[in-house]
Enzyme design. Sequence first.
Site, PDB file in Angstrom:
ATOM      1  N   TYR A   1       0.862  -1.253  -0.113  1.00  0.00           N
ATOM      2  CA  TYR A   1       0.210  -0.039   0.097  1.00  0.00           C
ATOM      3  C   TYR A   1       0.881   1.402  -0.096  1.00  0.00           C
ATOM      4  CZ  TYR A   1      -3.208   3.640   1.685  1.00  0.00           C
ATOM      5  OH  TYR A   1      -3.968   4.800   1.516  1.00  0.00           O
TER       6      TYR A   1
ATOM      7  N   ASP B   1      -8.181  -3.690  -1.852  1.00  0.00           N
ATOM      8  CA  ASP B   1      -9.471  -3.032  -2.194  1.00  0.00           C
ATOM      9  C   ASP B   1      -9.023  -1.557  -2.761  1.00  0.00           C
ATOM     10  OD1 ASP B   1      -8.588  -3.007   0.873  1.00  0.00           O
ATOM     11  OD2 ASP B   1      -9.463  -0.820   0.336  1.00  0.00           O
TER      12      ASP B   1
ATOM     13  N   LYS C   1     -11.304  -9.229   4.713  1.00  0.00           N
ATOM     14  CA  LYS C   1     -11.909  -7.640   4.912  1.00  0.00           C
ATOM     15  C   LYS C   1     -12.483  -7.261   3.681  1.00  0.00           C
ATOM     16  CE  LYS C   1      -9.476  -4.114   3.903  1.00  0.00           C
ATOM     17  NZ  LYS C   1      -8.862  -2.803   3.781  1.00  0.00           N
TER      18      LYS C   1
HETATM   19  C1  B12 Z   1     -10.591   7.319  -4.763  1.00  0.00           C
HETATM   20  C2  B12 Z   1     -10.706   7.858  -3.239  1.00  0.00           C
HETATM   21  C3  B12 Z   1      -9.472   7.546  -2.522  1.00  0.00           C
HETATM   22  C4  B12 Z   1      -8.188   6.898  -2.923  1.00  0.00           C
HETATM   23  C5  B12 Z   1      -7.346   8.088  -3.765  1.00  0.00           C
HETATM   24  C6  B12 Z   1      -6.731   7.326  -4.806  1.00  0.00           C
HETATM   25  C7  B12 Z   1      -5.793   8.372  -5.745  1.00  0.00           C
HETATM   26  N1  B12 Z   1      -4.838   7.889  -6.405  1.00  0.00           N
HETATM   27  O1  B12 Z   1      -6.672   9.219  -6.055  1.00  0.00           O
HETATM   28  C8  B12 Z   1      -7.439   6.347  -1.671  1.00  0.00           C
HETATM   29  C9  B12 Z   1      -8.048   4.823  -1.330  1.00  0.00           C
HETATM   30  C10 B12 Z   1      -5.973   6.418  -1.674  1.00  0.00           C
HETATM   31  C11 B12 Z   1      -8.070   7.268  -0.663  1.00  0.00           C
HETATM   32  C12 B12 Z   1      -7.564   7.677   0.414  1.00  0.00           C
HETATM   33  C13 B12 Z   1      -8.104   8.660   1.435  1.00  0.00           C
HETATM   34  N2  B12 Z   1      -9.245   9.074   1.304  1.00  0.00           N
HETATM   35 CO1  B12 Z   1     -10.406   9.153  -0.345  1.00  0.00          CO
HETATM   36  N3  B12 Z   1     -11.699   9.099  -1.460  1.00  0.00           N
HETATM   37  C14 B12 Z   1     -11.598   8.406  -2.777  1.00  0.00           C
HETATM   38  C15 B12 Z   1     -12.945   8.674  -3.392  1.00  0.00           C
HETATM   39  C16 B12 Z   1     -13.897   7.043  -3.037  1.00  0.00           C
HETATM   40  C17 B12 Z   1     -13.024   9.058  -4.812  1.00  0.00           C
HETATM   41  C18 B12 Z   1     -12.276  10.083  -5.203  1.00  0.00           C
HETATM   42  C19 B12 Z   1     -12.361  10.112  -6.596  1.00  0.00           C
HETATM   43  O2  B12 Z   1     -11.478   9.436  -7.193  1.00  0.00           O
HETATM   44  N4  B12 Z   1     -13.416  10.635  -7.564  1.00  0.00           N
HETATM   45  C20 B12 Z   1     -13.506  10.882  -8.941  1.00  0.00           C
HETATM   46  C21 B12 Z   1     -12.766  12.093  -9.328  1.00  0.00           C
HETATM   47  C22 B12 Z   1     -12.820  12.020 -11.010  1.00  0.00           C
HETATM   48  O3  B12 Z   1     -13.649  12.920  -9.035  1.00  0.00           O
HETATM   49  P1  B12 Z   1     -13.225  14.250  -8.273  1.00  0.00           P
HETATM   50  O4  B12 Z   1     -11.997  14.024  -7.348  1.00  0.00           O
HETATM   51  O5  B12 Z   1     -14.301  15.128  -7.772  1.00  0.00           O
HETATM   52  O6  B12 Z   1     -12.628  15.228  -9.641  1.00  0.00           O
HETATM   53  C23 B12 Z   1     -13.401  16.011 -10.663  1.00  0.00           C
HETATM   54  C24 B12 Z   1     -13.879  17.338 -10.141  1.00  0.00           C
HETATM   55  O7  B12 Z   1     -13.792  17.732  -8.856  1.00  0.00           O
HETATM   56  C25 B12 Z   1     -12.847  17.942 -10.740  1.00  0.00           C
HETATM   57  N5  B12 Z   1     -11.517  18.368 -10.052  1.00  0.00           N
HETATM   58  C26 B12 Z   1     -10.874  17.773  -9.135  1.00  0.00           C
HETATM   59  N6  B12 Z   1      -9.692  18.263  -8.995  1.00  0.00           N
HETATM   60  C27 B12 Z   1      -9.528  19.281  -9.935  1.00  0.00           C
HETATM   61  C28 B12 Z   1      -8.564  20.305 -10.270  1.00  0.00           C
HETATM   62  C29 B12 Z   1      -8.667  21.267 -11.197  1.00  0.00           C
HETATM   63  C30 B12 Z   1      -7.797  22.395 -11.182  1.00  0.00           C
HETATM   64  C31 B12 Z   1      -9.954  21.244 -11.778  1.00  0.00           C
HETATM   65  C32 B12 Z   1     -10.045  22.350 -12.703  1.00  0.00           C
HETATM   66  C33 B12 Z   1     -11.076  20.309 -11.578  1.00  0.00           C
HETATM   67  C34 B12 Z   1     -10.641  19.476 -10.784  1.00  0.00           C
HETATM   68  O8  B12 Z   1     -12.680  17.357 -12.061  1.00  0.00           O
HETATM   69  C35 B12 Z   1     -12.559  15.976 -11.689  1.00  0.00           C
HETATM   70  C36 B12 Z   1     -13.357  15.368 -12.864  1.00  0.00           C
HETATM   71  O9  B12 Z   1     -14.478  15.674 -13.118  1.00  0.00           O
HETATM   72  C37 B12 Z   1     -13.735   9.604  -2.517  1.00  0.00           C
HETATM   73  C38 B12 Z   1     -15.316   9.295  -2.159  1.00  0.00           C
HETATM   74  C39 B12 Z   1     -16.060   9.510  -3.531  1.00  0.00           C
HETATM   75  N7  B12 Z   1     -16.923   8.744  -4.003  1.00  0.00           N
HETATM   76  O10 B12 Z   1     -16.006  10.781  -3.917  1.00  0.00           O
HETATM   77  C40 B12 Z   1     -13.169   9.267  -1.320  1.00  0.00           C
HETATM   78  C41 B12 Z   1     -12.697  10.678  -0.160  1.00  0.00           C
HETATM   79  C42 B12 Z   1     -12.389  11.695  -1.178  1.00  0.00           C
HETATM   80  N8  B12 Z   1     -11.698  10.273   0.370  1.00  0.00           N
HETATM   81  C43 B12 Z   1     -11.519  10.936   1.690  1.00  0.00           C
HETATM   82  C44 B12 Z   1     -10.684  10.537   2.633  1.00  0.00           C
HETATM   83  C45 B12 Z   1     -10.834  11.343   3.982  1.00  0.00           C
HETATM   84  C46 B12 Z   1      -9.599   9.872   2.430  1.00  0.00           C
HETATM   85  C47 B12 Z   1      -8.492   9.846   3.490  1.00  0.00           C
HETATM   86  C48 B12 Z   1      -7.780  10.809   4.044  1.00  0.00           C
HETATM   87  C49 B12 Z   1      -9.121   8.784   4.602  1.00  0.00           C
HETATM   88  C50 B12 Z   1      -7.788   8.489   5.543  1.00  0.00           C
HETATM   89  N9  B12 Z   1      -7.842   9.276   6.589  1.00  0.00           N
HETATM   90  O11 B12 Z   1      -7.299   7.415   5.451  1.00  0.00           O
HETATM   91  C51 B12 Z   1      -7.476   8.763   2.650  1.00  0.00           C
HETATM   92  C52 B12 Z   1      -6.100   9.662   2.676  1.00  0.00           C
HETATM   93  C53 B12 Z   1      -5.736  10.219   1.663  1.00  0.00           C
HETATM   94  C54 B12 Z   1      -4.967  11.498   1.566  1.00  0.00           C
HETATM   95  N10 B12 Z   1      -4.036  11.701   2.237  1.00  0.00           N
HETATM   96  O12 B12 Z   1      -5.385  12.454   0.900  1.00  0.00           O
HETATM   97  C55 B12 Z   1     -12.882  11.696   1.962  1.00  0.00           C
HETATM   98  C56 B12 Z   1     -12.764  13.177   1.947  1.00  0.00           C
HETATM   99  C57 B12 Z   1     -13.806  13.622   2.857  1.00  0.00           C
HETATM  100  C58 B12 Z   1     -13.729  15.189   2.778  1.00  0.00           C
HETATM  101  N11 B12 Z   1     -14.604  16.012   2.121  1.00  0.00           N
HETATM  102  O13 B12 Z   1     -12.578  15.878   3.354  1.00  0.00           O
HETATM  103  C59 B12 Z   1     -13.800  11.125   0.791  1.00  0.00           C
HETATM  104  C60 B12 Z   1     -14.950  12.132   0.027  1.00  0.00           C
HETATM  105  C61 B12 Z   1     -14.476  10.021   1.570  1.00  0.00           C
HETATM  106  C62 B12 Z   1     -15.236  10.096   2.485  1.00  0.00           C
HETATM  107  N12 B12 Z   1     -16.553  10.486   2.473  1.00  0.00           N
HETATM  108  O14 B12 Z   1     -14.716  10.057   3.726  1.00  0.00           O
HETATM  109  N13 B12 Z   1      -9.257   7.972  -1.206  1.00  0.00           N
HETATM  110  C1  LIG Z   2      -3.654  -0.918   3.658  1.00  0.00           C
HETATM  111  C2  LIG Z   2      -3.950   0.630   3.957  1.00  0.00           C
HETATM  112  N1  LIG Z   2      -3.109   1.226   4.708  1.00  0.00           N
HETATM  113  C3  LIG Z   2      -3.378   2.496   5.092  1.00  0.00           C
HETATM  114  C4  LIG Z   2      -4.270   3.264   4.677  1.00  0.00           C
HETATM  115  C5  LIG Z   2      -4.429   4.831   5.014  1.00  0.00           C
HETATM  116  O1  LIG Z   2      -3.752   5.539   4.479  1.00  0.00           O
HETATM  117  P1  LIG Z   2      -2.433   6.349   5.249  1.00  0.00           P
HETATM  118  O2  LIG Z   2      -1.500   5.290   5.803  1.00  0.00           O
HETATM  119  O3  LIG Z   2      -2.092   7.354   4.336  1.00  0.00           O
HETATM  120  O4  LIG Z   2      -3.058   6.788   6.512  1.00  0.00           O
HETATM  121  C6  LIG Z   2      -5.251   2.375   3.870  1.00  0.00           C
HETATM  122  C7  LIG Z   2      -6.444   3.301   3.373  1.00  0.00           C
HETATM  123  O5  LIG Z   2      -7.664   2.763   3.096  1.00  0.00           O
HETATM  124  C8  LIG Z   2      -4.796   1.293   3.756  1.00  0.00           C
HETATM  125  O6  LIG Z   2      -6.006   0.571   2.819  1.00  0.00           O
END
Ligand code: B12
Ligand SMILES: Cc1ncc(COP(=O)(O)O)c(C=O)c1O
Lengths: 526, 526, 248, 248
Positions: free
Chosen positions: B260, B295, B367
């Site tokens: 991860y 996942d 899980k």
């Molecule tokens: C995928 C995901 C992850 C992945 C990210 C993988 C990656 N490489 O990006 C993983 C599993 C790693 C992850 C981790 C975490 N996540 Co996350 N994640 C998501 C998830 C499920 C989808 C986000 C996504 O990919 N959306 C798809 C894209 C295409 O949409 P988008 O981001 O909105 O972008 C569009 C527009 O917003 C816009 N846009 C976005 N950015 C920009 C920039 C510009 C300049 C412009 C013009 C447009 C634009 O254009 C895009 C296309 O239309 C969301 C929940 C959800 N269903 O939305 C939670 C979510 C965003 N995560 C969240 C959280 C809290 C985390 C964690 C912090 C949880 C934790 N404590 O462990 C961690 C840590 C990440 C960190 N340090 O930031 C929260 C944020 C809550 C909040 N509002 O503050 C969410 C909403 C889930 C939740 N309800 O708790 N996450």
């Molecule tokens: C295996 C694992 N480690 C850690 C995390 C959380 O991220 P971080 O270690 O950046 O807090 C996740 C998030 O879902 C995870 O699946």
Amino acid sequence: MKLNLDSGLVENCRAAAQKIAADVQDFIRDKTTVAVERAILRLLGINDAADGVPLANIVVDAIAARGELNLGAAYWVGNACKQLGLSPAAVAQQVAAGELDLFALPRFAPEELHPYLRQLARPGLQRIADRRREREEMLARLPMGPAPWLYVIVATGDIMQDVVQAQAAAEQGADIIAVIRTTGQSLLDYVPHGATREGFGGTYATQENFRIMRKALDEVGERLGRYIMLVNYCSGLCMPEIAALGALERLDMMLNDALYGILFRDINMQRTLIDQNFSRTINAYAGIIINTGEDNYLTTADAVAEAHTVTASQFINEQLALAAGLRPWQMGLGHAFEIDPDLEDGLLLEIAQALLARQLFPQAPLKYMPPTKHMTGNIFKGYLLNGLFNLTSVLTGQGIHLLGMLTEAIHTPFLQDRYLALEGAKYVMNNARHLGQELEIRAGGKIEGRAREVLAKAAEFLARVADIGLFAALEQGMFAAVKRSRDGGKGLEGVVMQAQGYCNPFLEEMSTELREAQRNDGNKAD
Amino acid sequence: MKLNLDSGLVENCRAAAQKIAADVQDFIRDKTTVAVERAILRLLGINDAADGVPLANIVVDAIAARGELNLGAAYWVGNACKQLGLSPAAVAQQVAAGELDLFALPRFAPEELHPYLRQLARPGLQRIADRRREREEMLARLPMGPAPWLYVIVATGDIMQDVVQAQAAAEQGADIIAVIRTTGQSLLDYVPHGATREGFGGTYATQENFRIMRKALDEVGERLGRYIMLVNYCSGLCMPEIAALGALERLDMMLNDALYGILFRDINMQRTLIDQNFSRTINAYAGIIINTGEDNYLTTADAVAEAHTVTASQFINEQLALAAGLRPWQMGLGHAFEIDPDLEDGLLLEIAQALLARQLFPQAPLKYMPPTKHMTGNIFKGYLLNGLFNLTSVLTGQGIHLLGMLTEAIHTPFLQDRYLALEGAKYVMNNARHLGQELEIRAGGKIEGRAREVLAKAAEFLARVADIGLFAALEQGMFAAVKRSRDGGKGLEGVVMQAQGYCNPFLEEMSTELREAQRNDGNKAD
Amino acid sequence: MTETKRIKAYGDALDDGAVQLSFTLPVDAGPLARAAALNLAVQMGLEHAEIAYMTPVSQGFSFFVVYGRCRHSVDLSRLQVAEAGLEEMDFFEINDYIKEHIGRKINVVAACTGTDAHTVGIDAIINMKGYKGEYGLERYPWINAWNMGSQVPNAALVAEAVRRKADAILVSQVVTQRDIHIPNLTELVEMLEAEGIRHKVVLVAGGPRISHQLAVELGYDAGFGPGTTPRQVASFIVREMVQRKLGN
Amino acid sequence: MTETKRIKAYGDALDDGAVQLSFTLPVDAGPLARAAALNLAVQMGLEHAEIAYMTPVSQGFSFFVVYGRCRHSVDLSRLQVAEAGLEEMDFFEINDYIKEHIGRKINVVAACTGTDAHTVGIDAIINMKGYKGEYGLERYPWINAWNMGSQVPNAALVAEAVRRKADAILVSQVVTQRDIHIPNLTELVEMLEAEGIRHKVVLVAGGPRISHQLAVELGYDAGFGPGTTPRQVASFIVREMVQRKLGN
Ligand code: B12
Ligand SMILES: Cc1ncc(COP(=O)(O)O)c(C=O)c1O
Ligand code: B12
Ligand SMILES: Cc1ncc(COP(=O)(O)O)c(C=O)c1O
């Protein structure tokens, strides 16, 4: 998915139900009702009103007041037509205006008039046949999607708002729209006239409202490339009249149950069963699919304890439907998803019940009702209950699928409630489209065991009813725990013994044609 | 429900994963990291901080600054203890205060010191063993309900609010509470000290926060008569230290994945794999269940196309876990319900995947992660997605069931979101409790076919990885479509080659005991 | 539009004002809690408010579902609709527009900043692959795009922007809990001003909880929310460059 | 309570005011609709309002899910909690109370009136079987109860009440669409007054959408909503009878 059922028990059920139905048919053969007679007049083209009172009522009341309904309203109107060279509508107009006394005219002997009455019935029959052909053509051109068909209700009380909601629902994916009736309409002994905008918990069923909604659905159907079905309620004191109006205005389905009015509206059982027979005959002839009301039992009774009464009633409805000329594809036999959601393994019982119905009536489209009584103000949990209901439906191959509303316990559906219901159902059904084909029921397991238990209880129940007859069974409260007496309830005064020479030209003609079609069905393998 | 799988392919997968794991173990055997060394110090009782800087960091940094970490921090601290007759904590305090220069003292020869180091490690090992026994006793007294266990997160950022939310969740039926970490913590090369109230998207993982939450959950668990499990994240640059703190504070589960940090936090792969091994050893010894992170692949990759990478990764995580002394019941191997909800028959594929995992790892609790990336602001549809997820989980017998939140796309969970999630899961799982036992998968059908296809692809994938080794596979972007270089990413500077005479007294002792337990497992039939 | 056009929420009749609410109150479920919930609904402007559901959520908390008829109405003719990217061009139009009005390739630097590690959103806008069947900016022949990925410190982003002579800087912020994005987005503006280049770039923020209004308030030229497509962003950038004469 | 105790809606921190809304607007989905939805949310007192979801529902209609922080608060110490049946007695206490304070069996007539055919609710209160494991009034040795069933015209109910010398009249109204229950309930009060017996009976309404407040406004002595149990109703009736000295 297939249940291993005892085919001997299934045959017993059918045989008992057949006997029950035959007894009923014997009883009703020589009787008519004011509603049947009004329906005949409507089919003869008497659909106008005078000062808001339907001409059909005015004429039938006039005949009944003279105690002469036993020859049939067709006789009296036909006699006047022939004597005066007028159309039935014109005769009715004059009667209403007080310009014509039907009994002051010279009279043809009843038997003498029958060929003429058959003649008079032609245009009405033709119009129904035309509507039916119209539907068939449209369906060929605008085919519906795969079953389960998504069925939603509109219930604003205002036909104009209903149109907005119905068209929106069609756009969102609904296949079938039912316009729910206002409270109280079922106890009216007439069908209101014209477009109406002031119902409560539903909208009046009127010919004009039927027309307005039919047009609206045809419009949106053309736009979407899908035929949208229209449903109304063929029940209450005007059951056969509504059947007539629905047939004339190309409705596609009718709520129409043999016992509903008796049990839930305290309508007299003799009246209901006579009305039921003619209304079903009309539905059959019009190619309308009926929806029976077994689901209603479970809104008051316990869905686990009383499941067998649903199954038993389905057998009875089936046989009464056959007797009225309906064919299996027209039998939307009812059942429902009403088990307490907090019951452990309740879903297994629901699956058992749904699959049992599916297997007992393989050609019937089956009308599957959503959870209602266990819906609460918790719209989120309710939405999920509907989700499992949707899943069960697609899993077990139901035909007519009524959508549950997340606000069931709160109000008649808002636009957004229906949108969410349709979205949820489309998601679940698409996502699990062929799941039923991929799973098998464990032989000798809980699901199969439950289905076998319900079947056995239904067989026993039917045997008892067959023994004492449907009337006595209703008197003893065997259905829905409601007791009704043979001479109690509303509408008995509208029941009339036919006299020698009575004629219902529509029933005769329709029955003849329908028997023929059924005989052809019989030649096909099940 | 049972899938007919090709057992030869399953063996191939295990064999390939075993080779992959063996290669990794070969690589890490003679290496350590700053985080491993800090974890050792923490287990030796060095858990205080000076001006907010953890003593473990101060001491390890001091040793590393002299380039002397290759003998292990235990050697230098142990040497000082023995020379001065002080406890490790006292030594650390003096170093931090600038009162003691570890390198100015006379030195025992490394090998000579080892028995003493083992002696020093005793209390730490004992404390962990005590915690473990404590858990076992409590579980016997306060048994958990049937699996799937309901797992929810709290993520307010403030440990005090987290307590409110966690206790509420337990009252509503949660079995497991995870305190999500603040963004950014995984890239910190130290574990913050004390209670914290200012995280973002989560709360800092600190020993004090662990303690506060453990106490809160024990309290509510006693009240409810159910043991409530506590989870945190054993990942990032402090993976082994968090394992140590979790072991000391009786956490019950740890998110702990071999890949991860590499893939999703761009942490150096050498660093991660070394850290991972020690952290897992500690988890194993503490009786902690790990949750792996497969996942996460599906949050960026397509769940249909990339399903086999999840399965492949599960095999690798399994073998690396075995190598670190974990037993099957401790392996919460990850997978997820992330297929596009609008895919026809998508649910069939989800069931196939879930059942495949269940069958490949029969003793692992598994899980199961809820839908996340297809969740939108439409909370109603989202609630339903979670409903089908819950159903799939109970149907296929998953162990650790993370609850989906209807507001997933909007915010970290509110109190009511968690309440609704728990209510929905309890409803579905109770209502369909034994459904999986009543249904069978059609042989040769779509579900089975899909599972066989995923397995075949995973076997092929694993063969390729085994061929080139895990490092090269990561370099080529074979996992999650992310490419990482062997020497890139964060934390490589913290990797240290062990010198002759290096000692990690905990790893040695724990491994010995764990091997013994595993050997006993091996004697039992699967 | 000059004539007023007032609308209300709609349930099953025009202007019935039907609205659904749900919320938790920090008080035990019971008559007092019910009265409190009703009172809140009334303050929000609900008439005929009904507690459709009340349930204890835990000690000291209760959850409510409320339906009512909201008396507030909105005059559509007086609304200020502020959204960036309303008039979007397509891929070809945008490239032609750059060629014609700017005459050179433009430089775009993008990052997901701070501790935020969500790259999917910014990738959707920048990377070749794009989003919803549309190419990302990398694929535009007249755009040079650099995507710095996730968890990029503001300082690193500013340095990259200077190095690449950025015409536009795109910042993604997905984690918004406790408003962490606000100081983070604000800091970037301050750094760009300190560096003296704020006025030389088109500065755009995006993310699922970012609105155009919020972005503008924080000193950005535009903000893009959920569902944004690459060409909406590109359209905005190039028009803004031409309008502010940044192309030279 | 005299000291103020202000509460707000709760999401994940005290006083964050977190509230969820959903509604339909009669306007096509798009930037204008979004602005309208936001404006509505602001009028309802939401700060940081966010359109979490907007979707077209059909031509001319769009549906919204909104989250925001409601600035309104409620002072618990100033709330008027008006609910009937707050202090309930049990089966035995009620019978004893009648014996002791009234000294004769009391007469209760019940019906579901107008065109309303929902009997389950009134049956739950009256019939032997009862509700939630509690006996209905028919089972009370010190109560004579008559349940007239459904779709009972007000006139028939009044006539029965006179015939039975009713001490209490219980009316159920379940269908409330387009407020049909209001004229129906009002008509009954008027008929009882015309008959000169309104002051001689305890008049109680009930149903899932009936609140105590509404019932009192319409001239009833009490109103009972969802989840009412028989003994709550019986407790109220007998206390009210004694208080108003109706027992003689
Ligand atoms: C995928 C995901 C992850 C992945 C990210 C993988 C990656 N490489 O990006 C993983 C599993 C790693 C992850 C981790 C975490 N996540 Co996350 N994640 C998501 C998830 C499920 C989808 C986000 C996504 O990919 N959306 C798809 C894209 C295409 O949409 P988008 O981001 O909105 O972008 C569009 C527009 O917003 C816009 N846009 C976005 N950015 C920009 C920039 C510009 C300049 C412009 C013009 C447009 C634009 O254009 C895009 C296309 O239309 C969301 C929940 C959800 N269903 O939305 C939670 C979510 C965003 N995560 C969240 C959280 C809290 C985390 C964690 C912090 C949880 C934790 N404590 O462990 C961690 C840590 C990440 C960190 N340090 O930031 C929260 C944020 C809550 C909040 N509002 O503050 C969410 C909403 C889930 C939740 N309800 O708790 N996450
Ligand atoms: C295996 C694992 N480690 C850690 C995390 C959380 O991220 P971080 O270690 O950046 O807090 C996740 C998030 O879902 C995870 O699946
Ligand atoms: C069962 C049911 C039916 C059954 C009724 C059978 C019967 N014998 O009662 C059948 C199927 C016949 C039926 C028909 C219709 N129904 Co209906 N039905 C329901 C349903 C599913 C449950 C009602 C129920 O039994 N609740 C259980 C009882 C115990 O709860 P209760 O009534 O709230 O009673 C409790 C309290 O309110 C209180 N109480 C109630 N009355 C009284 C009286 C007094 C004096 C006191 C002190 C207390 C008290 O105490 C009770 C115990 O706690 C509801 C939806 C739902 N889930 O709530 C719809 C519902 C009530 N029905 C509705 C409608 C519109 C109809 C129809 C009009 C539809 C149509 N057009 O065909 C018809 C016609 C009926 C008519 N003429 O009135 C609507 C009403 C909408 C509205 N707010 O106006 C509902 C809400 C469904 C919906 N969302 O559309 N229905
Ligand atoms: C078979 C049947 N008929 C009629 C109705 C409607 O009731 P009414 O006829 O009183 O309008 C229902 C209600 O669901 C029904 O199931």
